[in-house]
Each structure stands twice: as C-alpha cells, then as structure tokens.
Design an enzyme around this catalytic site. Sequence first.
Site, PDB file in Angstrom:
ATOM      1  CE1 TYR A  78      60.988  -6.367  25.506  1.00  0.00           C
ATOM      2  CE2 TYR A  78      62.436  -4.701  26.458  1.00  0.00           C
ATOM      3  CZ  TYR A  78      62.266  -5.912  25.801  1.00  0.00           C
ATOM      4  OH  TYR A  78      63.353  -6.663  25.464  1.00  0.00           O
ATOM      5  CG  PHE A 130      70.918 -29.034  41.995  1.00  0.00           C
ATOM      6  CD1 PHE A 130      70.186 -30.038  42.602  1.00  0.00           C
ATOM      7  CD2 PHE A 130      70.359 -28.362  40.919  1.00  0.00           C
ATOM      8  CE1 PHE A 130      68.912 -30.371  42.144  1.00  0.00           C
ATOM      9  CE2 PHE A 130      69.088 -28.683  40.455  1.00  0.00           C
ATOM     10  CZ  PHE A 130      68.356 -29.687  41.069  1.00  0.00           C
ATOM     11  CB  THR A 131      71.411 -31.872  37.993  1.00  0.00           C
ATOM     12  OG1 THR A 131      70.257 -31.097  38.325  1.00  0.00           O
ATOM     13  CG2 THR A 131      71.326 -33.238  38.654  1.00  0.00           C
ATOM     14  CG  ASP A 221      70.902 -23.166  44.906  1.00  0.00           C
ATOM     15  OD1 ASP A 221      69.764 -22.684  45.141  1.00  0.00           O
ATOM     16  OD2 ASP A 221      71.076 -24.113  44.119  1.00  0.00           O
ATOM     17  CE  LYS A 264      63.210 -26.194  42.688  1.00  0.00           C
ATOM     18  NZ  LYS A 264      63.650 -25.785  41.345  1.00  0.00           N
ATOM     19  NE  ARG A 388      67.584 -36.122  41.311  1.00  0.00           N
ATOM     20  CZ  ARG A 388      67.698 -35.052  40.505  1.00  0.00           C
ATOM     21  NH1 ARG A 388      67.709 -33.832  40.999  1.00  0.00           N
ATOM     22  NH2 ARG A 388      67.825 -35.184  39.209  1.00  0.00           N
ATOM     23  CG  PHE A 455      68.518 -36.312  35.466  1.00  0.00           C
ATOM     24  CD1 PHE A 455      67.455 -35.460  35.644  1.00  0.00           C
ATOM     25  CD2 PHE A 455      69.805 -35.774  35.436  1.00  0.00           C
ATOM     26  CE1 PHE A 455      67.653 -34.106  35.783  1.00  0.00           C
ATOM     27  CE2 PHE A 455      70.010 -34.420  35.583  1.00  0.00           C
ATOM     28  CZ  PHE A 455      68.935 -33.584  35.760  1.00  0.00           C
TER      29      PHE A 455
HETATM   30  C1  P61 Z   1      63.891 -30.019  41.725  1.00  0.00           C
HETATM   31  F1  P61 Z   1      65.617 -33.323  38.529  1.00  0.00           F
HETATM   32  N1  P61 Z   1      65.288 -28.125  41.350  1.00  0.00           N
HETATM   33  O1  P61 Z   1      64.419 -30.111  42.846  1.00  0.00           O
HETATM   34  P1  P61 Z   1      65.250 -24.375  38.101  1.00  0.00           P
HETATM   35  N2  P61 Z   1      69.114 -25.202  42.641  1.00  0.00           N
HETATM   36  C2  P61 Z   1      68.404 -26.105  43.366  1.00  0.00           C
HETATM   37  C3  P61 Z   1      67.317 -26.727  42.802  1.00  0.00           C
HETATM   38  O2  P61 Z   1      66.636 -27.592  43.522  1.00  0.00           O
HETATM   39  C4  P61 Z   1      66.948 -26.416  41.457  1.00  0.00           C
HETATM   40  C5  P61 Z   1      67.727 -25.473  40.751  1.00  0.00           C
HETATM   41  C6  P61 Z   1      68.787 -24.888  41.363  1.00  0.00           C
HETATM   42  C7  P61 Z   1      64.357 -28.951  40.848  1.00  0.00           C
HETATM   43  C8  P61 Z   1      63.933 -28.937  39.401  1.00  0.00           C
HETATM   44  C9  P61 Z   1      64.882 -29.838  38.705  1.00  0.00           C
HETATM   45  O3  P61 Z   1      68.059 -32.386  38.074  1.00  0.00           O
HETATM   46  C10 P61 Z   1      66.971 -31.528  38.124  1.00  0.00           C
HETATM   47  O4  P61 Z   1      64.252 -23.335  38.475  1.00  0.00           O
HETATM   48  C11 P61 Z   1      68.830 -26.390  44.752  1.00  0.00           C
HETATM   49  O5  P61 Z   1      64.680 -25.743  38.039  1.00  0.00           O
HETATM   50  O6  P61 Z   1      66.006 -24.013  36.885  1.00  0.00           O
HETATM   51  C12 P61 Z   1      65.878 -27.084  40.814  1.00  0.00           C
HETATM   52  O7  P61 Z   1      66.270 -24.346  39.322  1.00  0.00           O
HETATM   53  C13 P61 Z   1      67.416 -25.105  39.335  1.00  0.00           C
HETATM   54  C14 P61 Z   1      64.714 -31.182  38.771  1.00  0.00           C
HETATM   55  C15 P61 Z   1      66.083 -29.346  38.266  1.00  0.00           C
HETATM   56  C16 P61 Z   1      65.753 -32.024  38.451  1.00  0.00           C
HETATM   57  C17 P61 Z   1      67.127 -30.196  37.936  1.00  0.00           C
HETATM   58  O8  P61 Z   1      62.994 -30.747  41.332  1.00  0.00           O
END
Ligand code: P61
Length: 463
Positions: A78, A130-131, A221, A264, A388, A455
Amino acid sequence: MENSGTKKRAWAEPFKIKMVELIEMTTREHRLECIKEAGYNTFLLKSKDVYIDLLTDSGTGAMSDRQWSGIMMGDESYAGSRNFYHLRDTVEKYYSYKHTVPTHQGRGAEHIISKILVKKGDYVPGNMYFTTTRLHQELAGGTFVDVIIDEAHDVANLHPFKGNIDFDKLDALVKKVGAEKIPYVCVATAVNMAGGQPISMENMKQLREWCDKHKILVVHDMTRVSENAFFIKTREAGYENKTIAEIVYEICALTDVATMSAKKDPMVNIGGFLAMNDPKLYDKACNLVVVYEGLHTYGGMAGRDMEALAIGIVESIQWDHIRAREGQVEYLGQRLMDAGIPIVQPIGGHAVFLDARTMLSHLPQEHFPAQALAAAIYLQSGVRSMERGAVSAGRNKETGENYMPKLELVRLTIPRRVYTQAHMDVTAEAIIDVAAEAKSVKGLKLVYEPELLRFFQGRFEEL
Ligand code: P61
C-alpha cells in the site's frame, strides 16, 4: 546511431513481433447496424466490431517484453512501493522534475493541479485547448484563453512549429485582466487538437522568460513530449546533433510543473502523473491526491503499472523508436496527400488529421461533418477514427453556445508499435474510397447530448 538519423534513408521498426492479437474484417451490413446502434459515435462502437482501430493512441500501445517483465516485478505494498521510487527517479533523470505524484491517468493530474492553482475568476492561457484540460480549468472556476499562433488554426499552413505561443496574445491578456489573474500558462508539447503540432525550443525559452517577468508559472502538458522533441531535432537549427533525451530534458527543465498521460509517449495501458519542483506545491498535491486518487506513493496506479511506466519512459526517448513512430505517421499522411486527400499539414506526431470541412464541403459545420466522416469511414472499411471538430469543442460555459472551431477534423490516430505498413495502406485506400463518394455522406444532428465532454457519449441521427 542517434545522429545519423536525420539523413534520409529507409527505416524499420526497432523491434520484432513476439505475440499477436487476431483481428477480423466485418461485413458492411454488420457495420451499418453497429454504427446506427452506436448513434454514429465511434466512441460507442464495440472494439470487436472494429477492424483497424485508429480511435486513439491512448493506452493502446504495445508494451515491450521489458515492460511486461516489469509487470511481474510489481510491489503492491500500500505504501512506499519500490516501483514508485523507480518511477520517481526515472522522471527526475529524464524529465527533470524532482517530485512525482502518480495518478490514474492524465486527467487525474489535471484535476489536482487545477484545484491547487486555479481560483474562481482566473484565466488560464494555453496553446490550444484540450478537452479534459480545459474542463478541469473551468470546473475550478477558471476561463481558458487560446494563445496559440494563428497558423495553428489553418489546416494548410506549413509553419514548422504550429504549436508555438503568440506572445502578443499573452501580452493582450495581461493587459486586459492583469498578471495576478493568470496562475499559469498551460503549454502542451506536440499539440493534440492542432494536429499533433510541435512547439519550438526557441518559443519554449521565450515562454520561460515571459513567465519569469510576470511571475506566472509554466505548467507543461508533457503527454507527447518525445514526439515534440523529434520535430525539434529534425526541424530546429542547432538541435540536429542533440539526442532526443537531451531535447526532452531541456524542454521539461524550462517548465515548473507537468501533467502526464502516460498512456501515450511511455506506452503503458493506464497511468499518469503530476510532477513539479516546488516542495510546497508537492505538499499540496500530496494532500489532494489522497482524496481523489490514492496514497501519494501510488496515486491511481498499481505498483506493476508504475514499473512498466518507468521502463516505458526510457524506451520512448530512443531515437530508433521515435524515428519509426514518426515514420509510420508520415507514411500514412504522405499516402493520403499523394491521393489528393486534404489533411492537416505538416503531418503531425501521433495522427493524421483529415480536413472534414473540405472533404465534405456540402455539409455546413452545424451538421457535424467530422462526426459524419468518421462514421462513414467506419461503415466503408471498419477503420475507427475520432471526430475532432465542433462536437469535441462543446459549448461556451457562460453562454451555452456551440463553439464552432476553425478546425473540423477527423483524427486517424496511430497506436505505438501496434500496426504495420500494410494496415496503413488499407486505411489509406479506405479513406480514398470514402472521398470518392463524399457527396453521399449525410450530415448529423445530436439526439442525446451529455452535459460534460459530450463527444464521448453523445448520440446522433442522420439528417
Ligand atoms: C487522446 F477524445 N488524450 O488523445 P488521459 N492531455 C493530452 C491528451 O492527449 C490527453 C490528456 C491530456 C486522449 C484520450 C482522450 O477528448 C478526449 O490519460 C494532450 O486520457 O486522462 C488524452 O489524458 C488526458 C480522448 C481524452 C479524447 C480526451 O485520445
């Protein structure tokens, strides 16, 4: 050999395949049923009904045998797992940040840093939204302000660093609201919504100076920082002889705090972290992480996943890896360009982005051309992509109006180390077929709209 890499010559993946996952092509009739059932939203398709899955590069990479060995070395105590200390030391060694707080994924880190730094009435400038990032800033009471250069909003503009920040826009914001209302600038490397476009090191250095002058923090980021480093090495004068590791470190060292979606660049299926240098900020993050994620030595992650992540960080900054990664994205993009398909240029880091506005020029943006195009590509070929455009952009939090972004794109996102060139060929052929019959693609209307991040779960019907 890192430094021979910028010379033009054939490249190959620096790995061989030890295990495969079988995939199957489905019939058009079956896919028609599936996409209707999914409300024309590719997020709502079942993966068993997808042939080539280019929805995202998030958590979909293939881990190496070394990463899988790391999984077996998980210390699931833990508190004080040895994998945490390995991760923390790896982050400091390669990314420069002294303190690491693991989170379940990127948005967990965004949640914590937004809660700590953003107050009601604050403004958070960033190089494109970013979303999830913007949503957490807004939920904390802030307002996002786009300060990316104008070129980023123009699909055909060939600027080599479309992720750059426009300092006139930052100056104008300070003039309007005052520096004390700006807790930090949120700078993304390899800007996702712009098409995976890099920021230059020169621009990063200017940002550091600008923020020092105004006593404003820089939050990075760093989700795709090694992809950004590839473009600095291959495009920016003075960096051709630096290693990817050196460039990545230099970028990170120009910033104060980082949020990372480790799904990623470092190729783990789940995980992320918040990292920083300031011990006081670290204390605050430790306080919040126990509330929302878990104890500060695991946050949202299992020990085994922290181990795989520590190993993946090192793999992500190898030249042979990143060259093959970017080579594959470029291969798909170039095939589409050769066929006259309109895509975001220059070709970005993690995906090829189709310009749906041009491909489906008969549809107004209110009829969600990018959403319709992603559905049509799936129907045609079983290839899954992601909208997108206007659907992703959502609504203005004050007025409730739909945002109508300049970029109305479909993202063909390439998972790391997963697909072959032949998969890219099949994908390109599918897109070319859809383009030939573009006029037959109908627009869509929203029939179910979730309040947040619509989305993901929104549903549509054909007009
Ligand atoms: C992606 F449709 N990305 O690209 P988490 N910052 C950035 C990202 O690309 C990102 C996150 C933070 C995704 C997954 C995803 O609208 C969407 O690990 C530059 O996914 O929490 C994630 O990181 C967030 C797809 C996220 C989406 C949000 O496919």
